[in-house]
Design an enzyme around this catalytic site. Sequence first.
Site, short mmCIF file in Angstrom:
data_model
loop_
_atom_site.label_atom_id
_atom_site.label_comp_id
_atom_site.label_asym_id
_atom_site.label_seq_id
_atom_site.Cartn_x
_atom_site.Cartn_y
_atom_site.Cartn_z
N GLU B 52 -57.02 13.53 15.98
CA GLU B 52 -55.04 13.50 15.56
C GLU B 52 -53.77 13.22 16.82
O GLU B 52 -54.41 14.47 17.50
CB GLU B 52 -54.95 14.71 14.64
CG GLU B 52 -55.04 14.65 13.47
CD GLU B 52 -55.09 16.03 12.59
OE1 GLU B 52 -53.51 16.12 12.30
OE2 GLU B 52 -55.26 16.31 11.87
N ASP B 63 -45.99 23.59 10.42
CA ASP B 63 -47.14 24.04 11.06
C ASP B 63 -46.42 25.47 11.80
O ASP B 63 -45.69 25.92 11.80
CB ASP B 63 -46.52 23.04 13.30
CG ASP B 63 -47.65 21.83 12.58
OD1 ASP B 63 -48.85 22.06 12.29
OD2 ASP B 63 -47.13 21.14 13.26
N TYR B 178 -56.83 14.08 3.80
CA TYR B 178 -57.13 14.93 4.64
C TYR B 178 -57.23 16.84 3.42
O TYR B 178 -55.83 17.06 3.26
CB TYR B 178 -55.75 15.45 5.59
CG TYR B 178 -55.24 15.89 6.83
CD1 TYR B 178 -55.26 17.50 6.66
CD2 TYR B 178 -55.06 15.68 7.75
CE1 TYR B 178 -55.47 18.74 7.52
CE2 TYR B 178 -55.10 16.82 8.49
CZ TYR B 178 -54.89 18.41 8.88
OH TYR B 178 -54.68 18.79 9.36
#
Lengths: 413, 267
Positions: B52, B63, B178
Amino acid sequence: MTQGAKDPQRVNYRAVPDESGHFGPYGGKFVPETLMPALEELEEAYLQARSDPDFLAELAYLQRTYVGRPTPITYARRLSEHLGGAQIYLKREDLAHTGAHKINNALGQALLMKRKMGKTRIVAETGAGQHGVATATAAALLGIECVVYMGTVDMARQEPNVFRMRLLGTEVRGVDSGSRTLKDAINEAIRDWVTNVRTTHYLLGSALGPHPYPAMVRDFQSVIGQEALQQMLDSQDGPGRLPDVIVACVGGGSNAIGIFHPFLEYEQVRLIGVEAGGLGIESGQHAARFADPKLGRLGVLQGTKSYVLQDEDGQIALTHSISAGLDYASVGPEHAWLRDLGRSEYTYCTDEQAMAGFKALCELEGIIPALESAHAIGHVLKLAPQMDKDQIILVNLSGRGDKDLGTVMKELK
Amino acid sequence: MSGVERIRTVFEKTRREGRAAFMPYHAMGYPNREQTLAIVKALAESGADLFEIGIPHSDPLADGPTIQTATYTALTQGTTVADCLAMVRELRAAGVTQPFCAMTYFNPLFAYGVERFVEDGVQAGIDGLIVPDLPPEEAEEVEAACRRAGLATIYLLAPTSTEARIRLVAQHATGFIYLVSVTGITGERAELPPDLADFVRRVRQHTDLPLAVGFGISNGQQAAAVARLADGVIVGSALVKAAGSPDGVDAVRRLATELAAGAAHPA
């Protein structure tokens, strides 16, 4: 056209957003997957509440008996005479409980959460502190746990509001990342929400973010325009006719969309949004998303597609405004759509022009406006003298200025 | 071979070998350009099956603090989208062959131009695209461009995802899906969530695509536990933290070796 009549030929302004949450090319849901189910749940609860007479009755009761609605309109006689042009009226959201229009939305969402969603905790963000105080107030009233995120720069310039939130039993968490202002507080609130989404409602403070927030916040704030419409047509308290122009400041744009919305069909009424021009457009230090062709472009920030101040690489630009409440890099998607349609216009006032508006309202009307609202007044100082004496401007005075006294004291030294 | 096919080949190989793919994330431009190249090469030599490639954004709202700080550092050093693609080209030229999935937020992609990004990305050596703030509902243009270029469109699913959303994502995803292990942001966590197995099983009912689990995995033991449940183990924050330590490249190499061993020995 007769006064007060609607023009049936035009766009159906009630048809937005569409089912996917878009206002033309703007809006939508640009959020991490974890939040998508929460947005679906919120939308369902909101659509249900909107047509639930019990919910609407309770909200109306609280608006009347707790918020102090309807807020009046005030004819600004001395300001009008001083400027020598149009007659100026003020919609007095500064007189709402907690001192700003923010309470309309905070109470609406908190009640929605309490009655319809089975969640126990609120997170919110605040720039100027007005939304934080309104949220803390609604949380106290309804007995809900509340955490408010605030950039540390904003905490410093809005110290009294930080104290106020804490008095109301809310936890204020300082945010030290990025520009340490509203944008970063929103990021942190979203991160908290992502983490605690099963128990927590994110009480977003303006008509932006992912669908259904722009529509929901607009609807909770439209009470401003609904009242103003009646009050303007009333010949005792108001002028007995529609205004020619409505002026409101635009950060995220919730007070502006709130007063504009019920007037949208009345095409003869000009709607003007005033952005924060900061130190001037050329300086790059401002929050004027529409006025700066270099930095203000279509983009996605914090869940919604709209005009965003950004560099060529799509990184969000740092903003500046004397007013923490207008200091934001994006603008509500419905404003971008209305602007494309030519239904609303956008201009800006610099910090200096806003300060002129602030002083004028203090000295001529005995009203200390919020620095956000002072931007709207700043534009009126330019606009009114160009208009005829029989024309009317209605200004949305979105909040009162007690919270800004520290900033103003420094500015006037 | 298209990006989608290259990614498929990786998972066919790891499935054949009875292990999970080790899928490290690195924030491009962190701690600086030169180190980035050395770190990705070290990861490639330490058992990475698929990368990634984090393209920094000023407002990375999915994040946690580690990756946020790293991408912020990269941005303050002037890292642009074009620089990230240039680094990918250099890594390809230096012999790194594993698939690269670009991971970025929608606005940098949109500002660069979706079509242009996909074209330049394929030329540079990108095989797939992960955009955490772009759900399938908003992704028509991105999907169309990726389809034309053979790039994989990788979507995220979360423990909160409903059956209807799992079905929707399964219809739109290519390459792999994912799975976000927790409701939360990226970052190391002491323990894996107990309902992870259920979550993987729930998604498995709707798709044969490889399922890779990320968020919160930071050591070999956790990697082994995830490898028992899923086809891939994604690690970001722990490696980024190692990359920022004084002996960055070596620290990354050590941790990557441990994680790859974990992924190879499902526990």
